[in-house]
Structure formats: C-alpha cells, structure tokens
Motif scaffolding. Structure first.
Motif, PDB file in Angstrom:
ATOM      1  N   LEU A 157      14.165  80.067 -41.587  1.00 20.24           N
ATOM      2  CA  LEU A 157      13.032  79.607 -42.394  1.00 20.24           C
ATOM      3  C   LEU A 157      11.705  79.841 -41.688  1.00 20.24           C
ATOM      4  O   LEU A 157      10.739  80.298 -42.301  1.00 20.24           O
ATOM      5  CB  LEU A 157      13.204  78.125 -42.734  1.00 20.24           C
ATOM      6  CG  LEU A 157      14.393  77.790 -43.637  1.00 20.24           C
ATOM      7  CD1 LEU A 157      14.600  76.287 -43.712  1.00 20.24           C
ATOM      8  CD2 LEU A 157      14.214  78.387 -45.022  1.00 20.24           C
ATOM      9  N   VAL A 158      11.654  79.543 -40.401  1.00 21.67           N
ATOM     10  CA  VAL A 158      10.411  79.716 -39.639  1.00 21.67           C
ATOM     11  C   VAL A 158       9.952  81.168 -39.669  1.00 21.67           C
ATOM     12  O   VAL A 158       8.760  81.452 -39.767  1.00 21.67           O
ATOM     13  CB  VAL A 158      10.594  79.221 -38.183  1.00 21.67           C
ATOM     14  CG1 VAL A 158       9.509  79.758 -37.262  1.00 21.67           C
ATOM     15  CG2 VAL A 158      10.617  77.701 -38.133  1.00 21.67           C
ATOM     16  N   MET A 168      12.655  70.025 -53.510  1.00 18.16           N
ATOM     17  CA  MET A 168      12.394  70.350 -52.119  1.00 18.16           C
ATOM     18  C   MET A 168      13.733  70.662 -51.454  1.00 18.16           C
ATOM     19  O   MET A 168      14.695  69.932 -51.591  1.00 18.16           O
ATOM     20  CB  MET A 168      11.712  69.157 -51.434  1.00 18.16           C
ATOM     21  CG  MET A 168      11.374  69.413 -49.987  1.00 18.16           C
ATOM     22  SD  MET A 168      10.447  68.077 -49.149  1.00 18.16           S
ATOM     23  CE  MET A 168       9.038  67.857 -50.201  1.00 18.16           C
ATOM     24  N   LYS A 169      13.757  71.759 -50.761  1.00 24.11           N
ATOM     25  CA  LYS A 169      14.956  72.164 -50.027  1.00 24.11           C
ATOM     26  C   LYS A 169      15.174  71.187 -48.872  1.00 24.11           C
ATOM     27  O   LYS A 169      14.229  70.710 -48.259  1.00 24.11           O
ATOM     28  CB  LYS A 169      14.733  73.580 -49.500  1.00 24.11           C
ATOM     29  CG  LYS A 169      15.843  74.141 -48.672  1.00 24.11           C
ATOM     30  CD  LYS A 169      15.451  75.534 -48.183  1.00 24.11           C
ATOM     31  CE  LYS A 169      16.482  76.113 -47.277  1.00 24.11           C
ATOM     32  NZ  LYS A 169      17.627  76.663 -47.964  1.00 24.11           N
ATOM     33  N   LYS A 170      16.425  70.912 -48.562  1.00 25.90           N
ATOM     34  CA  LYS A 170      16.758  70.028 -47.444  1.00 25.90           C
ATOM     35  C   LYS A 170      17.332  70.866 -46.311  1.00 25.90           C
ATOM     36  O   LYS A 170      18.174  71.739 -46.536  1.00 25.90           O
ATOM     37  CB  LYS A 170      17.775  68.975 -47.893  1.00 25.90           C
ATOM     38  CG  LYS A 170      18.108  67.948 -46.823  1.00 25.90           C
ATOM     39  CD  LYS A 170      19.083  66.912 -47.370  1.00 25.90           C
ATOM     40  CE  LYS A 170      19.344  65.738 -46.465  1.00 25.90           C
ATOM     41  NZ  LYS A 170      19.611  65.977 -45.100  1.00 25.90           N
ATOM     42  N   LEU A 171      16.846  70.619 -45.106  1.00 28.40           N
ATOM     43  CA  LEU A 171      17.364  71.315 -43.933  1.00 28.40           C
ATOM     44  C   LEU A 171      18.768  70.802 -43.621  1.00 28.40           C
ATOM     45  O   LEU A 171      18.992  69.589 -43.558  1.00 28.40           O
ATOM     46  CB  LEU A 171      16.437  71.083 -42.733  1.00 28.40           C
ATOM     47  CG  LEU A 171      16.788  71.866 -41.475  1.00 28.40           C
ATOM     48  CD1 LEU A 171      16.584  73.361 -41.708  1.00 28.40           C
ATOM     49  CD2 LEU A 171      15.937  71.393 -40.308  1.00 28.40           C
ATOM     50  N   LEU A 204       3.893  77.811 -51.411  1.00 32.95           N
ATOM     51  CA  LEU A 204       4.502  77.313 -50.185  1.00 32.95           C
ATOM     52  C   LEU A 204       5.900  76.797 -50.507  1.00 32.95           C
ATOM     53  O   LEU A 204       6.127  76.212 -51.559  1.00 32.95           O
ATOM     54  CB  LEU A 204       3.671  76.167 -49.601  1.00 32.95           C
ATOM     55  CG  LEU A 204       2.189  76.456 -49.341  1.00 32.95           C
ATOM     56  CD1 LEU A 204       1.468  75.182 -48.932  1.00 32.95           C
ATOM     57  CD2 LEU A 204       2.032  77.543 -48.292  1.00 32.95           C
ATOM     58  N   GLU A 205       6.837  77.003 -49.590  1.00 33.54           N
ATOM     59  CA  GLU A 205       8.177  76.449 -49.777  1.00 33.54           C
ATOM     60  C   GLU A 205       8.321  75.228 -48.876  1.00 33.54           C
ATOM     61  O   GLU A 205       8.093  75.309 -47.665  1.00 33.54           O
ATOM     62  CB  GLU A 205       9.254  77.476 -49.451  1.00 33.54           C
ATOM     63  CG  GLU A 205      10.629  76.956 -49.802  1.00 33.54           C
ATOM     64  CD  GLU A 205      11.711  78.016 -49.725  1.00 33.54           C
ATOM     65  OE1 GLU A 205      12.880  77.622 -49.688  1.00 33.54           O
ATOM     66  OE2 GLU A 205      11.389  79.214 -49.697  1.00 33.54           O
ATOM     67  N   PHE A 206       8.689  74.107 -49.470  1.00 33.25           N
ATOM     68  CA  PHE A 206       8.792  72.851 -48.749  1.00 33.25           C
ATOM     69  C   PHE A 206      10.235  72.602 -48.314  1.00 33.25           C
ATOM     70  O   PHE A 206      11.168  72.840 -49.072  1.00 33.25           O
ATOM     71  CB  PHE A 206       8.303  71.693 -49.623  1.00 33.25           C
ATOM     72  CG  PHE A 206       6.823  71.748 -49.888  1.00 33.25           C
ATOM     73  CD1 PHE A 206       5.946  70.992 -49.140  1.00 33.25           C
ATOM     74  CD2 PHE A 206       6.309  72.578 -50.872  1.00 33.25           C
ATOM     75  CE1 PHE A 206       4.583  71.051 -49.367  1.00 33.25           C
ATOM     76  CE2 PHE A 206       4.947  72.649 -51.118  1.00 33.25           C
ATOM     77  CZ  PHE A 206       4.085  71.885 -50.356  1.00 33.25           C
ATOM     78  N   VAL A 207      10.379  72.094 -47.090  1.00 35.10           N
ATOM     79  CA  VAL A 207      11.692  71.831 -46.521  1.00 35.10           C
ATOM     80  C   VAL A 207      11.702  70.401 -45.983  1.00 35.10           C
ATOM     81  O   VAL A 207      10.897  70.053 -45.113  1.00 35.10           O
ATOM     82  CB  VAL A 207      12.025  72.812 -45.377  1.00 35.10           C
ATOM     83  CG1 VAL A 207      13.409  72.535 -44.813  1.00 35.10           C
ATOM     84  CG2 VAL A 207      11.890  74.256 -45.835  1.00 35.10           C
ATOM     85  N   TYR A 208      12.596  69.588 -46.509  1.00 32.22           N
ATOM     86  CA  TYR A 208      12.746  68.209 -46.054  1.00 32.22           C
ATOM     87  C   TYR A 208      13.596  68.187 -44.793  1.00 32.22           C
ATOM     88  O   TYR A 208      14.698  68.744 -44.771  1.00 32.22           O
ATOM     89  CB  TYR A 208      13.409  67.365 -47.151  1.00 32.22           C
ATOM     90  CG  TYR A 208      13.659  65.935 -46.750  1.00 32.22           C
ATOM     91  CD1 TYR A 208      12.699  64.952 -46.964  1.00 32.22           C
ATOM     92  CD2 TYR A 208      14.857  65.557 -46.147  1.00 32.22           C
ATOM     93  CE1 TYR A 208      12.919  63.632 -46.587  1.00 32.22           C
ATOM     94  CE2 TYR A 208      15.086  64.240 -45.771  1.00 32.22           C
ATOM     95  CZ  TYR A 208      14.113  63.291 -45.991  1.00 32.22           C
ATOM     96  OH  TYR A 208      14.339  61.984 -45.614  1.00 32.22           O
ATOM     97  N   VAL A 209      13.083  67.537 -43.743  1.00 34.96           N
ATOM     98  CA  VAL A 209      13.807  67.411 -42.484  1.00 34.96           C
ATOM     99  C   VAL A 209      14.019  65.927 -42.210  1.00 34.96           C
ATOM    100  O   VAL A 209      13.053  65.187 -42.028  1.00 34.96           O
ATOM    101  CB  VAL A 209      13.035  68.048 -41.307  1.00 34.96           C
ATOM    102  CG1 VAL A 209      13.845  67.930 -40.021  1.00 34.96           C
ATOM    103  CG2 VAL A 209      12.686  69.498 -41.604  1.00 34.96           C
TER     104      VAL A 209
END
Length: 108
Positions: A13-14, A1-4, A48-53
């Motif tokens: 990204l949005v 998972m990509k990290k913001l 879907l691409e997941f982004v950890y915030v």
C-alpha cells in the motif's frame, strides 16, 4: 474504508498510489467521535484511498511510524510520506479535511 490485515500489506500500500492510513482503536472515544462523518470525508476525497489500522493489532507499526496518539493519519504517495496528522488530540471534521486538502494538492 479498507482494513489493514497484515504487515505485508503495508509495503504494498505504501508503495502504490496514494493511501491515507487511519490509526484507531475500538476503545478510543476520540476515534468514535470521527467515525460518523468519515464516510462523507472519504467520499469527498475520493482520489485518496483510506486504510483503517487497528492500533492494538499493529502496535509495532505504530512504534515504527511514531504514532503515539489516536486517531492519527499518515499519508503516502508511491513510497513517500506526504503528510501526517498525528497527535493524541480529538480531531474535528474541519481539521481532517484541511489535512486531506493539503495531501490532495501534493499528489496531482
């Protein structure tokens, strides 16, 4: 998972493709609960691409997007919000997958 890593990344990204932002924190027990199965969920929803915030690093973004409980998910497709699963409640794998199934159906 990509990290913001930055607020600048958020706009990029949005506005490009389909991204699911996972708001979380290291101290959150309900966030730790979903951690073991999230790699399998990501693999199942590879469209879907997941982004950890990290909620603590991006508290202003949480306020802007009305994220008042974690873990929470917000999905965007090419600049438009296409779904949100936001609450302070613990989320099960089944609930997360049902949410993501709904997202996948709107971005084909």
């Amino acid at each position: 998972m990509k990290k913001l890593h930055s607020m600048e990344e958020v706009d990029t990204l949005v506005n490009s493709g389909t991204h699911v932002f996972l708001f979380s924190a290291n101290w959150c027990p309900d966030c730790r609960f979903i951690e073991p199965f999230m790699p399998e969920v990501e693999a199942k929803f590879s469209d879907l691409e997941f982004v950890y915030v990290d909620r603590d690093e991006f508290i202003d973004l949480c306020g802007e997007w009305d994220i008042y409980g974690i873990p929470s998910f917000v999905a965007f497709h090419n600049g438009n919000e296409v779904g949100r699963f936001v609450s302070k409640d613990r989320k099960t794998r089944e609930e997360i997958e049902a949410f993501l199934t709904g997202i996948s159906g709107t971005v084909d």
